[in-house]
Enzyme design. Structure first.
Site, PDB file in Angstrom:
ATOM      1  N   THR A  40       0.836  -1.209   0.000  1.00 12.57           N
ATOM      2  CA  THR A  40       0.000   0.000   0.000  1.00 12.57           C
ATOM      3  C   THR A  40       0.869   1.256   0.000  1.00 12.57           C
ATOM      4  O   THR A  40       0.565   2.241  -0.668  1.00 12.57           O
ATOM      5  CB  THR A  40      -0.918   0.010   1.236  1.00 12.57           C
ATOM      6  OG1 THR A  40      -1.584  -1.244   1.292  1.00 12.57           O
ATOM      7  CG2 THR A  40      -1.945   1.114   1.163  1.00 12.57           C
ATOM      8  N   HIS A  43       1.948   1.570  -3.629  1.00 10.37           N
ATOM      9  CA  HIS A  43       0.880   1.930  -4.563  1.00 10.37           C
ATOM     10  C   HIS A  43       0.379   3.350  -4.318  1.00 10.37           C
ATOM     11  O   HIS A  43       0.111   4.097  -5.255  1.00 10.37           O
ATOM     12  CB  HIS A  43      -0.287   0.953  -4.436  1.00 10.37           C
ATOM     13  CG  HIS A  43       0.052  -0.423  -4.929  1.00 10.37           C
ATOM     14  ND1 HIS A  43      -0.396  -1.569  -4.319  1.00 10.37           N
ATOM     15  CD2 HIS A  43       0.823  -0.824  -5.952  1.00 10.37           C
ATOM     16  CE1 HIS A  43       0.096  -2.621  -4.953  1.00 10.37           C
ATOM     17  NE2 HIS A  43       0.832  -2.197  -5.947  1.00 10.37           N
ATOM     18  N   CYS A  95     -16.327   3.530  16.661  1.00 11.86           N
ATOM     19  CA  CYS A  95     -15.290   3.342  17.681  1.00 11.86           C
ATOM     20  C   CYS A  95     -15.755   2.333  18.726  1.00 11.86           C
ATOM     21  O   CYS A  95     -14.966   1.507  19.191  1.00 11.86           O
ATOM     22  CB  CYS A  95     -14.937   4.671  18.336  1.00 11.86           C
ATOM     23  SG  CYS A  95     -13.970   5.746  17.247  1.00 11.86           S
ATOM     24  N   CYS A 103     -14.344   5.988  11.787  1.00 14.38           N
ATOM     25  CA  CYS A 103     -14.698   7.131  12.639  1.00 14.38           C
ATOM     26  C   CYS A 103     -14.500   8.426  11.864  1.00 14.38           C
ATOM     27  O   CYS A 103     -13.449   8.637  11.247  1.00 14.38           O
ATOM     28  CB  CYS A 103     -13.828   7.136  13.900  1.00 14.38           C
ATOM     29  SG  CYS A 103     -14.118   8.584  14.944  1.00 14.38           S
TER      30      CYS A 103
HETATM   31 ZN   LIG Z   1       0.152  -2.458   5.139  1.00 14.08          ZN
HETATM   32 ZN   LIG Z   2     -15.305   7.562  16.610  1.00 12.27          ZN
END
Ligand SMILES: [Zn+2]
Ligand SMILES: [Zn+2]
Length: 334
Positions: A40, A43, A95, A103
């Site tokens: 990630t 990328h 959360c 969140c």
């Molecule tokens: Zn990762």
């Molecule tokens: Zn939250």
């Protein structure tokens, strides 16, 4: 302190000297022990319009607590932790369910490619003495794989197909084995990680190609109950829907950033459940730490190299064109 900075599309990371981080409420400063370089990271910093914002990065890290902000109760100086690279408000419905990623007030805590970084004690998990910093930096990717395997559900003896042998595919294989799967076949375009797949709990490795579906069925003794799409390439969701049994589950962990095509009717006529998966919950982090602490340390084989911060920019660029190294870890004090 020294920290790696992403300065823009097409440019290598820059190692800069910047002020040490100051912990806010509930936050601690970690002396980074290890931080993994993830696909990630590569990328999201590539292409003309990278998803990654300029600044710090590194989300697979473990470190030692060296400073505490106000309101920190549990963590003490010297504690070693694996930390999530984010924390939410701690109060909203997401959360409350442990899904800090969703969140609206989420605070990203990226920055593992540095000597020091921040963590929130509410999303940081203590490492037992027999786990190393290297183990700790494997917790984040393992937790991401666990989240997908957990929400897809693995019944005892289930036939499992994993498409892709990157960290997510290896992690899904490890957890499927751990959570009671029967035969597990992993398929990938290259067979360079076949041994690693078997070490993580696979019973067969199947190169992609002709007669794919028949070879999967032969390896598993029938069509898979669950298929994990971990390649993140266009076409693999279709491949997974095609391979899975009627009323089976396709878990999607691959981060394909291209428009993809599949025939919905192929899923409808088999009543396939397609389950996308993002991030993890505290339960996932805790189970990763517990499982490794109990001696299931096969994922250690994923780490093939450890480098210092000075080597990071060049290694980072090299990894854009080299998928042979599964996990390279950065030790900022090497
Ligand atoms: Zn990762
Ligand atoms: Zn939250």
């Amino acid at each position: 302190m020294r920290a790696a900075m992403f300065v823009g599309a097409g440019l290598p990371l820059v190692i800069e000297t910047c002020p040490d981080p100051t912990p806010g409420a509930h936050q601690v400063v970690l002396k980074v022990g290890r931080c993994g370089i993830c696909g990630t990271d590569l990328h999201w910093t590539s292409g003309p319009r990278p998803r990654q914002q300029k600044g710090r990065l590194g989300h697979e890290f473990a470190g030692e607590v060296v400073a505490r902000g106000r309101g920190v109760e549990r963590l003490k100086i010297g504690d070693r932790v694996a930390a999530m690279p984010m924390m939410g408000c701690g109060e909203c419905e997401h959360c409350s369910a442990g899904c800090f990623l969703f969140c609206a007030k989420r605070i990203p805590l990226l920055g593992g490619f540095a000597e020091y970084t921040l963590a929130d004690e509410r999303s940081a998990y203590t490492l037992p003495a027999d786990l190393s910093m290297e183990d700790g930096a494997l917790v984040e990717p393992l937790a991401a794989a666990l989240n997908c395997v957990r929400i897809c559900g693995i019944s005892k003896g289930a036939r499992v197909l994993v498409i892709g042998a990157g960290a997510m595919g290896l992690g899904a294989t490890f957890w499927a084995r751990h959570l009671g799967a029967g035969p597990i076949a992993v398929s990938a375009r290259s067979n360079s990680r076949a041994d690693l797949c078997l070490r993580m709990g696979a019973t067969a490795f199947i190169p992609t190609g002709d007669d794919y579906r028949a070879r999967v069925r032969a390896a598993l003794g029938g069509a898979p109950d669950v298929v994990f799409e971990c390649a993140g390439q266009p076409g693999t969701i279709a491949q997974a829907i095609d391979a899975v049994r009627a009323c089976g589950v396709v878990g999607v962990l691959g981060m394909c950033d291209d428009v993809d095509n599949f025939h919905p009717i192929k899923g409808v006529v088999k009543q396939v459940r397609v389950q996308f998966s993002a991030a993890y919950t505290p339960k996932d982090f805790e189970l990763c730490v517990d499982t490794m602490a109990r001696g299931s340390v096969e994922p250690r084989a994923m780490v093939v190299q450890t480098i210092g911060l000075a080597e990071l920019p060049a290694t980072f660029e090299a990894l854009r064109h080299d998928s042979s190294r599964c996990r390279v870890h950065v030790d900022p004090f090497l």
